[in-house]
Scaffold this motif. Structure first.
Motif, PDB file in Angstrom:
ATOM      1  N   ILE A 118       9.331   1.486   2.532  1.00  0.00           N
ATOM      2  CA  ILE A 118       8.602   0.453   1.802  1.00  0.00           C
ATOM      3  C   ILE A 118       8.627  -0.881   2.549  1.00  0.00           C
ATOM      4  CG2 ILE A 118       8.530  -0.915  -0.322  1.00  0.00           C
ATOM      5  CD1 ILE A 118       9.545   1.567  -1.797  1.00  0.00           C
ATOM      6  N   THR A 119       9.812  -1.312   2.971  1.00  0.00           N
ATOM      7  CA  THR A 119       9.920  -2.599   3.668  1.00  0.00           C
ATOM      8  C   THR A 119       9.120  -2.585   4.964  1.00  0.00           C
ATOM      9  OG1 THR A 119      12.148  -2.858   2.756  1.00  0.00           O
ATOM     10  CG2 THR A 119      11.512  -4.359   4.522  1.00  0.00           C
ATOM     11  N   MET A 122       4.490  -4.253   8.169  1.00  0.00           N
ATOM     12  CA  MET A 122       3.293  -3.853   8.908  1.00  0.00           C
ATOM     13  C   MET A 122       2.053  -4.505   8.312  1.00  0.00           C
ATOM     14  SD  MET A 122       2.058  -0.030   9.979  1.00  0.00           S
ATOM     15  CE  MET A 122       0.676   0.202  11.092  1.00  0.00           C
ATOM     16  N   THR A 123       1.984  -4.594   7.001  1.00  0.00           N
ATOM     17  CA  THR A 123       0.855  -5.246   6.336  1.00  0.00           C
ATOM     18  C   THR A 123       0.747  -6.701   6.775  1.00  0.00           C
ATOM     19  OG1 THR A 123       1.058  -3.811   4.399  1.00  0.00           O
ATOM     20  CG2 THR A 123      -0.124  -5.880   4.104  1.00  0.00           C
ATOM     21  N   GLN A 124       1.900  -7.383   6.852  1.00  0.00           N
ATOM     22  CA  GLN A 124       1.896  -8.788   7.272  1.00  0.00           C
ATOM     23  C   GLN A 124       1.531  -8.940   8.748  1.00  0.00           C
ATOM     24  OE1 GLN A 124       1.516 -10.166   4.340  1.00  0.00           O
ATOM     25  NE2 GLN A 124       2.674 -11.917   5.104  1.00  0.00           N
ATOM     26  N   TYR A 137       0.834  -1.190   0.000  1.00  0.00           N
ATOM     27  CA  TYR A 137       0.000   0.000   0.000  1.00  0.00           C
ATOM     28  C   TYR A 137       0.874   1.247   0.000  1.00  0.00           C
ATOM     29  CZ  TYR A 137      -3.460  -3.444   1.430  1.00  0.00           C
ATOM     30  OH  TYR A 137      -4.263  -4.555   1.480  1.00  0.00           O
ATOM     31  N   PRO A 138       0.953   1.946  -1.114  1.00  0.00           N
ATOM     32  CA  PRO A 138       1.786   3.153  -1.193  1.00  0.00           C
ATOM     33  C   PRO A 138       1.408   4.193  -0.147  1.00  0.00           C
ATOM     34  CG  PRO A 138       1.068   2.489  -3.385  1.00  0.00           C
ATOM     35  CD  PRO A 138       0.308   1.650  -2.413  1.00  0.00           C
ATOM     36  N   GLU A 143      -6.640   7.454   9.023  1.00  0.00           N
ATOM     37  CA  GLU A 143      -6.017   8.458   8.167  1.00  0.00           C
ATOM     38  C   GLU A 143      -5.954   8.008   6.717  1.00  0.00           C
ATOM     39  OE1 GLU A 143      -2.255   9.773   9.607  1.00  0.00           O
ATOM     40  OE2 GLU A 143      -2.995  10.105  11.645  1.00  0.00           O
ATOM     41  N   ILE A 144      -5.822   6.722   6.518  1.00  0.00           N
ATOM     42  CA  ILE A 144      -5.753   6.226   5.135  1.00  0.00           C
ATOM     43  C   ILE A 144      -7.055   5.525   4.749  1.00  0.00           C
ATOM     44  CG2 ILE A 144      -3.246   6.070   4.992  1.00  0.00           C
ATOM     45  CD1 ILE A 144      -3.380   3.173   5.737  1.00  0.00           C
TER      46      ILE A 144
END
Length: 374
Positions: free
Chosen positions: A23-24, A29-31, A12-13, A142-143
């Motif tokens: 990025i990493t 965090m996504t995982q 997610y940009p 926020e996103i």
């Protein structure tokens, strides 16, 4: 074979941007969010890298529940150093379980508050992860992500509670393996309940969350509970509840005396009562009210000056009132209430509707006039 058919990890940009274009860190965090969601937002453990089933001498040893593919380095295909560096951008790492337990603000390092925290058991090489629900939630909002309920602070983990589940490979649908029984170093499950939204179904939640966003009010757990209660009313639908919320909000918004609109709105919808429209008083109305007050004061003074207040008269009035009070107290409660309501009604008419003076007049004068008529 197209690479698109391979196992994919979303990127997610917008999240990366919020994390300072890390990025990493955003992928890690996504995982983490994937695993927290899978484990009901309770803490879980996972291995950083593969664990060998042989010691330095080639003898068999325990892998403490590790199965091939279960570690972060295998799942994300990154080095141990890269993972640790990425996690340092979003979480606090404790060297030992003892250090973790002693920390008062577990998600803080210095003056910085992080999204996660963890520590690694040196014996089992299992790393235990905790989520700072409120901070992650704020970032999600926020996103434009959804907000869900949670317990805010990690709780102590008693030794006799249930064991934590571990996060196995995302591409593996096997059940989580239980850790070897009796292992003294295994962190215990925090009994905080699931973080999933169980207050209402997803369709209702999304419907009202969108409405609350339009109103500029946070869709908190308290507000969700209020909506749930409103929906349980007879003949209530999403649309009728929406109409009630909009009416309440607009009527409260137009009232200049309400300073904390969000808080007042939340309190009002908890009761389910309607908010009357605010009627702005004109100068003429204010003048009339002031004149009524002055008139009432004069009337009261006239009543007091109606008789010469000699000591004998005062004593006689006191005695009479005491006798009338005795009569009043001997009456059935229903009759007492009837007399007081009638007294207040008469007093309101005489005081031009000014309630403070009306109550005073009803209690001190008209009540006794009515008792004399019995």
């Amino acid at each position: 074979m197209s690479f698109l058919k391979l196992r994919a990890i979303p990127y997610y940009p917008e999240l990366s941007e919020k994390l300072g274009n890390e990025i990493t860190a955003s992928i890690v965090m996504t995982q983490l969010e994937y695993w927290f969601a899978k484990k009901g937002y309770a803490p879980f453990y996972k291995f950083l890298e593969p664990v060998s089933n042989k010691d330095a001498k080639g003898n068999e040893k325990s892998t403490f529940g590790y199965v091939e593919g279960d570690s972060w380095t295998e799942e994300l295909k990154i080095s141990k150093k890269s993972f640790k560096n990425a996690f340092s951008k979003i979480g606090v790492t404790y060297n030992t379980k003892s250090e973790f337990e002693k920390a008062e603000e577990k998600f803080k390092s210095g003056d910085t508050e992080f999204f996660y925290c963890c520590y690694t058991d040196k014996q089992t090489r299992q790393t235990y992860y905790y989520r700072n629900h409120k901070k992650v939630d704020n970032l999600c909002n926020e996103i434009a992500s959804s907000k869900i309920t949670y317990d805010e602070i990690p709780k102590p983990f008693p030794k006799d509670s249930k064991k934590l589940q571990k996060g196995i490979s995302r591409s593996d649908e096997r059940e989580s393996l239980e850790v070897t029984k009796g292992n003294p170093s295994i962190i215990q499950e925090i009994t905080s309940g699931e973080y999933n939204n169980k207050i209402m179904n997803h369709e209702e939640h999304d419907f009202f969350e969108t409405l609350f966003k339009e109103l500029g009010i946070n869709f908190t757990t308290t507000n969700q509970e209020s909506i749930k209660n409103l929906l349980t009313n007879k003949n209530a639908t999403k649309e009728t509840v929406k109409e009630y919320l909009l009416e309440t909000y607009e009527n409260m918004k137009s009232n200049p005396s309400i300073k904390n609109l969000s808080g007042a709105f939340s309190t009002k919808i908890q009761t389910g009562k309607r908010q009357p429209k605010y009627q702005m008083k004109t100068k003429n109305q204010q003048t009339k009210n002031q004149e009524a007050i002055v008139s009432t004061i004069k009337d009261t003074q006239a009543i007091m000056e109606d008789k010469p207040l000699t000591q004998d008269i005062i004593a006689a009035e006191k005695e009479e009132k005491a006798n009338l009070d005795t009569v009043f107290n001997s009456l059935p409660k229903q009759k007492q209430e009837s007399i007081m309501l009638e007294a207040l009604k008469i007093a309101l008419a005489k005081s031009n509707g000014f309630e403070p003076f009306a109550k005073l007049m009803a209690n001190r004068k008209i009540k006794y006039e009515l008792l004399r008529q019995l």
